[in-house]
Design an enzyme around this catalytic site. Structure first.
Site, mmCIF file in Angstrom:
data_model
loop_
_atom_site.group_PDB
_atom_site.id
_atom_site.type_symbol
_atom_site.label_atom_id
_atom_site.label_comp_id
_atom_site.label_asym_id
_atom_site.label_seq_id
_atom_site.Cartn_x
_atom_site.Cartn_y
_atom_site.Cartn_z
ATOM 1 C CB SER A 7 3.430 -1.480 4.896
ATOM 2 O OG SER A 7 4.080 -1.667 3.658
ATOM 3 C CG HIS A 32 -0.392 -3.256 3.191
ATOM 4 N ND1 HIS A 32 -1.665 -3.098 2.684
ATOM 5 C CD2 HIS A 32 0.408 -2.458 2.439
ATOM 6 C CE1 HIS A 32 -1.633 -2.237 1.684
ATOM 7 N NE2 HIS A 32 -0.387 -1.835 1.508
ATOM 8 C CG ASP A 34 2.973 -1.810 -0.108
ATOM 9 O OD1 ASP A 34 1.800 -1.529 -0.409
ATOM 10 O OD2 ASP A 34 3.488 -1.518 0.989
ATOM 11 C CG MET A 36 5.374 -1.058 -5.490
ATOM 12 S SD MET A 36 6.212 0.432 -4.894
ATOM 13 C CE MET A 36 5.602 0.483 -3.200
ATOM 14 C CG HIS A 65 -1.450 -1.661 -2.155
ATOM 15 N ND1 HIS A 65 -0.898 -0.543 -1.549
ATOM 16 C CD2 HIS A 65 -2.115 -1.190 -3.248
ATOM 17 C CE1 HIS A 65 -1.215 0.541 -2.239
ATOM 18 N NE2 HIS A 65 -1.946 0.173 -3.278
ATOM 19 C CG MET A 67 0.723 0.386 -5.674
ATOM 20 S SD MET A 67 1.753 0.938 -4.300
ATOM 21 C CE MET A 67 1.905 -0.612 -3.424
ATOM 22 C CG MET A 136 -3.027 4.817 -2.602
ATOM 23 S SD MET A 136 -2.071 3.685 -1.569
ATOM 24 C CE MET A 136 -0.546 4.581 -1.331
ATOM 25 C CG PHE A 142 9.127 5.658 -3.184
ATOM 26 C CD1 PHE A 142 10.262 4.877 -3.390
ATOM 27 C CD2 PHE A 142 8.591 6.348 -4.261
ATOM 28 C CE1 PHE A 142 10.847 4.786 -4.641
ATOM 29 C CE2 PHE A 142 9.174 6.270 -5.523
ATOM 30 C CZ PHE A 142 10.307 5.486 -5.714
ATOM 31 C CG ASP A 176 -0.972 2.000 1.993
ATOM 32 O OD1 ASP A 176 -0.046 2.240 2.776
ATOM 33 O OD2 ASP A 176 -0.857 1.250 0.998
ATOM 34 N N GLY A 198 3.818 1.423 7.613
ATOM 35 C CA GLY A 198 5.102 0.778 7.322
ATOM 36 C C GLY A 198 6.205 1.299 8.200
#
Ligand code: DX5
Ligand code: ZN
Length: 219
Positions: A7, A32, A34, A36, A65, A67, A136, A142, A176, A198
């Protein structure tokens, strides 16, 4: 499959290209990413600009991913930028089917993510439109959180659910959150195909050794 997706959230962003290449050399199967939006989750990270930059720097597939509250706009957009897998949250929108269809139409594999409180059975009505399910194992938002132990059982239940409800189509299972060398082997055994990690990977002094430790020593 026994793949690892580092990540990028835990990478050094001042040297993003170098970090991506170092993880590729270490044996990563995907990067990966993320995304957000400070609405679906409290944190705010990055968007299409960084996905595009990562696409230019990387030579392995990107696993985005989302979010965010609006996957119907940004899902197809990230697919158009060259992401191989685009995943959004079941809990983020009432238009789950529409989101999955749009991501596929834009050329990516469609992923659906479930937060720790969402049961695997919600996948039933949309299973034909899903290429990957992301479980998840922390509350999204976070990096660096502790693995929620019940997630292991959830992965096993998902594997059984897919076997029963989609026996002829390979749907990938990705996990994840809080993945380390302490839980990786049992997650693969329970049925995971791709483990996201990550802080464990990017915080390691030797990326190659850390990545191999997640795969039980296979490089
Ligand atoms: C959390 C993100 C994860 C995060 C994982 O909301 O979806 O991908 O970066 O980080 P670690 O492995 O540190 O839990
Ligand atoms: Zn993630």
């Amino acid at each position: 499959m026994k793949a690892v997706a580092p990540s990028v959230l835990a990478a050094d962003f001042t040297r993003l290209g170098e970090e991506l290449r170092a993880m590729e050399k270490a044996g990563a199967a995907y990067h990966h990413l993320d995304v957000m939006d400070a609405h679906f989750v409290p944190n705010l990270t990055f968007g299409p600009l960084v996905v595009q930059a990562a696409r230019r720097a990387a030579s392995i597939p990107l696993d985005v991913h989302l979010m965010i509250q609006d996957p119907l706009t940004y899902g197809p957009l990230c697919a158009g930028l060259g992401a191989e897998i685009v995943t959004f949250h079941y809990e983020a929108t009432p238009h789950v089917h529409g989101g999955l269809v749009k991501i596929r139409e834009a050329g990516a594999r469609s992923g659906l993510s479930l937060t720790p409180g969402t049961p695997v059975e919600v996948l039933g009505p949309v299973l034909n439109y899903v290429d990957l399910v992301l479980i998840m194992s922390v509350n999204p938002g976070f990096g660096g959180q502790a693995f929620i132990p019940e997630s292991l059982d959830k992965v096993a239940r998902l594997r059984a659910f897919l076997k029963e409800n989609a026996p002829r189509r390979p749907i990938l299972i990705e996990v994840d959150g809080g993945v380390t060398d302490r839980n990786a082997a049992e997650l693969y055994r329970a049925g995971a195909d791709i483990l996201v990690s990550g802080s464990f990977l990017y915080g390691a002094p030797d990326y190659g050794l850390a990545l191999a430790s997640l795969r039980g020593g296979d490089l």
